[in-house]
Design a protein around this motif. Structure first.
Motif, PDB file in Angstrom:
ATOM      1  N   GLY A  59      17.202  83.937  -8.983  1.00 24.94           N
ATOM      2  CA  GLY A  59      17.850  83.936  -7.993  1.00 24.94           C
ATOM      3  C   GLY A  59      18.483  85.345  -7.537  1.00 24.94           C
ATOM      4  O   GLY A  59      18.265  86.141  -7.939  1.00 24.94           O
ATOM      5  N   THR A  60      19.837  85.304  -6.444  1.00 24.28           N
ATOM      6  CA  THR A  60      20.490  86.502  -6.288  1.00 24.28           C
ATOM      7  C   THR A  60      21.983  86.339  -6.887  1.00 24.28           C
ATOM      8  O   THR A  60      22.494  85.233  -6.851  1.00 24.28           O
ATOM      9  CB  THR A  60      20.497  86.502  -4.774  1.00 24.28           C
ATOM     10  N   ALA A  61      22.515  87.445  -7.205  1.00 26.78           N
ATOM     11  CA  ALA A  61      23.852  87.643  -7.787  1.00 26.78           C
ATOM     12  C   ALA A  61      24.888  87.394  -6.566  1.00 26.78           C
ATOM     13  O   ALA A  61      24.822  88.110  -5.918  1.00 26.78           O
ATOM     14  CB  ALA A  61      24.014  88.941  -8.656  1.00 26.78           C
ATOM     15  N   GLU A  62      25.882  86.504  -6.964  1.00 27.27           N
ATOM     16  CA  GLU A  62      26.699  86.236  -5.709  1.00 27.27           C
ATOM     17  C   GLU A  62      28.242  86.304  -6.605  1.00 27.27           C
ATOM     18  O   GLU A  62      28.293  85.890  -7.538  1.00 27.27           O
ATOM     19  CB  GLU A  62      26.757  84.942  -4.825  1.00 27.27           C
ATOM     20  N   ALA A  63      29.047  86.610  -5.739  1.00 29.44           N
ATOM     21  CA  ALA A  63      30.621  86.543  -6.394  1.00 29.44           C
ATOM     22  C   ALA A  63      31.589  86.696  -5.072  1.00 29.44           C
ATOM     23  O   ALA A  63      31.495  87.396  -4.091  1.00 29.44           O
ATOM     24  CB  ALA A  63      30.864  87.766  -7.076  1.00 29.44           C
ATOM     25  N   GLU A  64      32.492  85.967  -5.288  1.00 33.93           N
ATOM     26  CA  GLU A  64      33.699  85.952  -4.119  1.00 33.93           C
ATOM     27  C   GLU A  64      34.397  87.367  -4.124  1.00 33.93           C
ATOM     28  O   GLU A  64      35.112  87.549  -3.124  1.00 33.93           O
ATOM     29  CB  GLU A  64      34.630  84.841  -4.526  1.00 33.93           C
ATOM     30  N   GLU A  65      35.010  87.591  -5.345  1.00 34.39           N
ATOM     31  CA  GLU A  65      35.491  89.053  -5.382  1.00 34.39           C
ATOM     32  C   GLU A  65      34.837  89.798  -6.095  1.00 34.39           C
ATOM     33  O   GLU A  65      35.024  90.367  -7.275  1.00 34.39           O
ATOM     34  CB  GLU A  65      36.899  88.992  -5.916  1.00 34.39           C
ATOM     35  N   PRO A  66      33.911  90.746  -5.561  1.00 33.18           N
ATOM     36  CA  PRO A  66      32.926  91.621  -6.243  1.00 33.18           C
ATOM     37  C   PRO A  66      33.824  92.838  -6.673  1.00 33.18           C
ATOM     38  O   PRO A  66      34.848  93.153  -6.499  1.00 33.18           O
ATOM     39  CB  PRO A  66      32.001  91.780  -5.277  1.00 33.18           C
ATOM     40  N   LEU A  67      33.165  93.462  -7.706  1.00 35.08           N
ATOM     41  CA  LEU A  67      33.431  94.861  -8.197  1.00 35.08           C
ATOM     42  C   LEU A  67      32.867  95.922  -7.365  1.00 35.08           C
ATOM     43  O   LEU A  67      32.163  95.603  -6.556  1.00 35.08           O
ATOM     44  CB  LEU A  67      33.206  95.141  -9.752  1.00 35.08           C
ATOM     45  N   LEU A  68      33.592  96.982  -7.612  1.00 41.19           N
ATOM     46  CA  LEU A  68      33.167  98.322  -7.038  1.00 41.19           C
ATOM     47  C   LEU A  68      32.663  99.315  -8.000  1.00 41.19           C
ATOM     48  O   LEU A  68      33.567  99.597  -8.843  1.00 41.19           O
ATOM     49  CB  LEU A  68      34.271  98.847  -5.937  1.00 41.19           C
ATOM     50  N   THR A  69      31.463  99.985  -7.932  1.00 41.59           N
ATOM     51  CA  THR A  69      31.117 100.755  -8.874  1.00 41.59           C
ATOM     52  C   THR A  69      31.906 102.212  -8.561  1.00 41.59           C
ATOM     53  O   THR A  69      32.455 102.438  -7.620  1.00 41.59           O
ATOM     54  CB  THR A  69      29.549 101.110  -8.309  1.00 41.59           C
ATOM     55  N   ARG A  70      31.992 102.917  -9.775  1.00 43.52           N
ATOM     56  CA  ARG A  70      32.890 104.105  -9.650  1.00 43.52           C
ATOM     57  C   ARG A  70      32.306 105.350  -9.140  1.00 43.52           C
ATOM     58  O   ARG A  70      33.017 106.088  -8.200  1.00 43.52           O
ATOM     59  CB  ARG A  70      33.147 104.583 -11.291  1.00 43.52           C
ATOM     60  N   MET A  71      30.968 105.265  -9.090  1.00 47.60           N
ATOM     61  CA  MET A  71      30.517 106.758  -8.395  1.00 47.60           C
ATOM     62  C   MET A  71      30.081 106.456  -7.045  1.00 47.60           C
ATOM     63  O   MET A  71      29.792 107.149  -6.353  1.00 47.60           O
ATOM     64  CB  MET A  71      29.383 107.258  -9.274  1.00 47.60           C
TER      65      MET A  71
END
Length: 843
Positions: free
Chosen positions: A458-470
């Motif tokens: 399926g697809t990855a879902e999240a209510e409060e996702p992270l932010l990548t550093r770069m």
């Protein structure tokens, strides 16, 4: 009439010592050199002619005899000579290359060895005292490099180290201990300084990395005192020379040591170029371009005080000059007219006359006379003619004891490849197990995940996702690394069977991780049926690469996203890589499903007993392809290791390829044994996977029973609850209807008499929820039937793959041994279960 006071004994001794030094330097040393038969060679760089011109210097008269020339690939500049005087190194300024040439005895013949790339405009080169490393300053490239010198005099193809400094790096000069390197820069008027590791040829930072001089100074070249830790640097733009004291932290300017190189009152344009210290350490010379002279400066006994003596007029634009090894001749190269002047260095006279230069000869060399070097010709090495008797000392020197390895040594050197081959077999078995596991495991729907080993897509879902550093992109997992490139030259010298030294050079390079990080959060996998939570802790995560950049020190990323320190042998390049599972990205998850701790719902999480926990952005087909190629690669690698072990064992045993017991059949036997073990590994794993497939199919059937039992237990209870609510609500509605009828038939006062009944009705049931209960019952009925349907579908998928395995070759044989038989799919008409009837209308 006044009389001259008589000389004291001390004064007479000083005068006698000066006379003796004069005799030694001007008479004794040249005579000894002439008697020894060693010629003094002079090599000049004729830049415009792209050639080196070689002369012989007469040690008595200073006359020059032309011996020949050597054409080069570029315009030669700086020269440097190896300690044994057998190799001459040249900087080719027009092409940015470095080259070395072999010097052949008294003939002065130059034989090119190797040309290597360096950098834009190598201004000056210098060797350490051992002659192991060549250091170069680059005027345009603004850097310093270190090249390893191989035993045959060739330079390493790549530098062992390169350091960016600043523009117009003009010289490299090591102190007498080969510990401190000074690099004057004319452009920024700065002297860079480094700590030199004479064993590894590496430059290290000092506490004071550079000395900043006033603008318009322009430090150019450096010359060290022969017996003191003092260096003298000429200032090209200021037309002066200064003395510096070497300390643990680098150079320290000596107060009051700076003196001018020009005569008082000179108003013309001038710039200094070369600087040399006389071998006795009591005089230094600096060339003036413009005034066209050599400035003579006296050095006191401490080496710290400089006193200008005067100027000796010489050739036009004296870019370079040098002293012969005896220190009695000065050879000045005129860049402006192409002439080389020979002068005699006259020491301070016994009568107190100052040091001076006396012109002797001048010869035409060529256009663009950039550099001159003088040295005693190397000795000719004795050659042994065929059939001649070699002296015992040479026999002992060339004799090499035959190496006979012990049994333990043979076991160690050949056992390691065998061990590696065995590890390849176990790696092959593991990848085979994981591949068959994924093939035998049907893909479940998120809403129908059952407890146990599952696979969902399926697809990855999240209510409060992270932010990548770069990349600053929303994600559920990310990992980043910063890698730095390094490169070094490894030189190895071995001895062949004939006792000859064989030198080989190899380049080692790679990327070292200097910083890393990342993070992951619990997320959900969404498909067309719903959501399921995934706890990524402990999982093998295969994320997508979202950021990959390679940059140098001139990029903001180099230190902005990376650490401030650098690795040894750094090339000044870094690689920034970030991988992530982006929000809404397609994922495949294989792992153990369990009941969540916060509510009665499944989640996929780490299980210490689980065979696999994988989170990947690849599809199942891509993962299986990677496993397949991994197995092929491990088998090929294992075959190579077995062959290497067999080859090494027989070589250490003294056998040659082709002898009995060491031929093609030897390798065939070893490889056949390896592949037989691989077949055993395959049978082992395939049999185990067949047993797992049978148990998994049985479990899939039991899941249908579980769901049917759940329906049989749950639905009647829910129906009973809804029926009770409906009965209660119907009684309330009937009472309301009766009260309405009474109210309409009674007078106004009669309505008040009904108030007690209305209050009792309100207390009996404050809210009517039969409609909501019926809706919830319908939702649960639909959910239950969906779960039963997904369990049936899961079972049918498992049965299909179960039967395929049984009918395939060679899996069928392993299936027969494991007791697998063909099974039929689920058929609803064959289900013998009590029907759950929901009849709310009969209430």
């Amino acid at each position: 009439m006044p009389t001259t006071p008589p000389e004291t004994g001390r004064a007479r001794r000083r005068k006698l010592m000066r006379v003796m030094r004069f005799c030694v330097t001007t008479l004794l040393i040249p005579c000894l050199v002439a008697m020894a038969g060693a010629d003094t060679l002079v090599v000049c760089s004729a830049a415009k002619d792209k050639s080196l011109v070689v002369f012989r210097l007469n040690p008595l008269t200073g006359e020059l005899t032309r011996l020949g020339s050597q054409l080069l690939t570029g315009e030669p500049g700086g020269l440097a000579l190896s300690p044994d005087r057998r190799t001459l190194f040249v900087a080719l300024r027009s092409t940015g290359e470095l080259t070395s040439l072999r010097v052949e005895g008294n003939t002065g013949k130059l034989t090119p060895l190797r040309v290597v790339d360096g950098g834009a405009d190598p201004a000056q080169i210098s060797l350490d005292r051992a002659g192991k490393f060549l250091l170069t300053a680059y005027y345009v490239a603004g850097k310093v490099s270190v090249h390893r010198v191989e035993p045959n005099g060739s330079l390493s193809w790549l530098p062992t180290q390169e350091l960016i400094t600043a523009e117009k790096a003009h010289a490299v000069s090591l102190d007498r201990a080969d510990e401190l390197l000074v690099v004057p820069h004319t452009g920024p008027s700065r002297i860079f300084q480094f700590r030199f590791d004479r064993e590894r040829g590496l430059l290290g930072a000092l506490r004071v990395p550079s000395l900043d001089l006033p603008a318009g100074t322009g430090p150019r070249h450096a010359a060290w005192h022969p017996s003191r830790s003092i260096v003298y640097i000429d200032n090209e733009q200021a037309n002066t020379v200064s003395a510096y004291r070497a300390t643990q932290d680098g150079l320290e300017a000596i107060a009051g040591s700076t003196v001018s190189t020009l005569p008082a009152g000179f108003q013309g344009v001038n710039s200094t170029a070369e600087i040399k210290v006389h071998p006795r350490g009591r005089m230094l010379l600096v060339s003036n371009r413009g005034h066209d002279s050599l400035a003579l400066v006296r050095i006191d006994e401490t080496g710290e005080k400089l006193t200008p003596i005067g100027q000796h007029k010489t050739e036009a634009v004296p870019r370079s000059f040098t002293l012969d090894p005896s220190g009695q001749f000065v050879l000045a190269a005129g860049e402006g007219n192409g002439f080389l002047e020979v002068s005699r260095a006259m020491p301070r006279g016994a009568d107190g006359s100052p040091e001076s230069l006396q012109q002797l000869h001048r010869v035409r060399v060529g256009d663009g006379l950039w550099w001159v070097e003088a040295f005693i010709a190397p000795e000719m090495r004795p050659e042994v003619q065929p059939g001649a008797i070699m002296p015992q000392s040479m026999q002992a020197m060339n004799h090499q004891e035959e190496f006979k390895p012990s049994g333990w040594w043979k076991l160690l050197t050949t056992g390691l490849p065998f061990l590696g081959a065995l590890l390849c077999l176990f790696g092959y078995r593991r990848r085979l197990r994981l591949a068959r596991l994924m093939e035998d495991l049907p893909t479940s729907k998120a809403h129908g995940v059952f407890i146990g080993l599952v696979q969902v897509e399926g697809t990855a879902e999240a209510e409060e996702p992270l932010l990548t550093r770069m990349e600053q992109q929303s994600c559920v997992q990310h990992a980043w690394t910063v890698e730095e490139e390094w490169r070094r030259i490894i030189t190895e010298t071995t001895t062949d069977s004939k006792g000859n030294s064989v030198t080989s050079t190899r380049v080692e390079s790679g990327w070292n991780s200097v910083d890393s990080g990342g993070g992951a959060i619990p997320f959900y996998v969404r498909d067309d049926s719903g959501l399921i939570r995934v706890q990524p802790t402990g999982a093998t995560i295969e994320a997508a690469e979202i950021f990959s950049v390679i940059c140098g020190t001139d990029s903001d990323l180099y230190f902005g996203l990376g650490p401030s320190s650098v690795v040894p042998f750094s090339t000044g390049r870094r690689r920034f890589i970030e991988k992530a599972i982006a929000l809404h990205a397609a994922v495949t998850v294989v792992g153990q499903a369990r009941v969540r701790e916060d509510l009665a719902a499944p989640e996929i999480a780490e299980d210490a007993d689980g065979p696999l926990f994988l989170i990947t952005v690849k599809t199942e087909k891509q993962v299986l392809s990677a496993y397949r190629w991994g197995r092929i690669g491990l088998l090929l690698l294992g075959s190579i290791l077995v062959s290497a072990a067999i080859f090494g064992w027989h070589l250490l045993d003294g056998k040659q390829l082709g002898e009995p017991g060491f031929n093609g059949w030897t390798f065939a036997t070893g490889l056949a044994a390896f592949w037989c073990l691989a077949v055993v590994m395959w049978i082992w794993q395939v049999f185990n996977s067949m047993v797992e497939l049978r148990n998994r199919t049985d479990r899939a059937w039991s899941l249908i029973d579980i769901e049917l039992k759940r329906r049989a237990d749950l639905i009647p209870g829910l129906v009973a609850c809804v029926q009770a609510l409906s009965v209660h609500e119907r009684g309330v509605q009937e009472m309301i209807a009766r009260l309405r009828a009474q109210a309409s038939a009674s007078a106004a006062g009669g309505v008040a008499g009904l108030s007690a009944g209305l209050v009792a009705l309100r207390e009996a049931y404050p809210g009517l929820m039969a409609n909501q209960a019926n809706a919830a019952l319908m939702d649960e009925l639909k959910n239950t039937e969906d779960r039963i349907a997904m369990a049936r579908e899961y079972f049918n998928d498992q049965v299909v793959w179960h039967n395929i395995r049984i009918q395939q070759i060679p899996d069928g044989l392993m299936a027969w041994l494991a007791g697998l038989r063909l099974r039929g799919p689920f058929i609803a008409s064959d289900l013998d279960r009590a029907e759950v009837r929901v009849k709310l209308h009969e209430i």
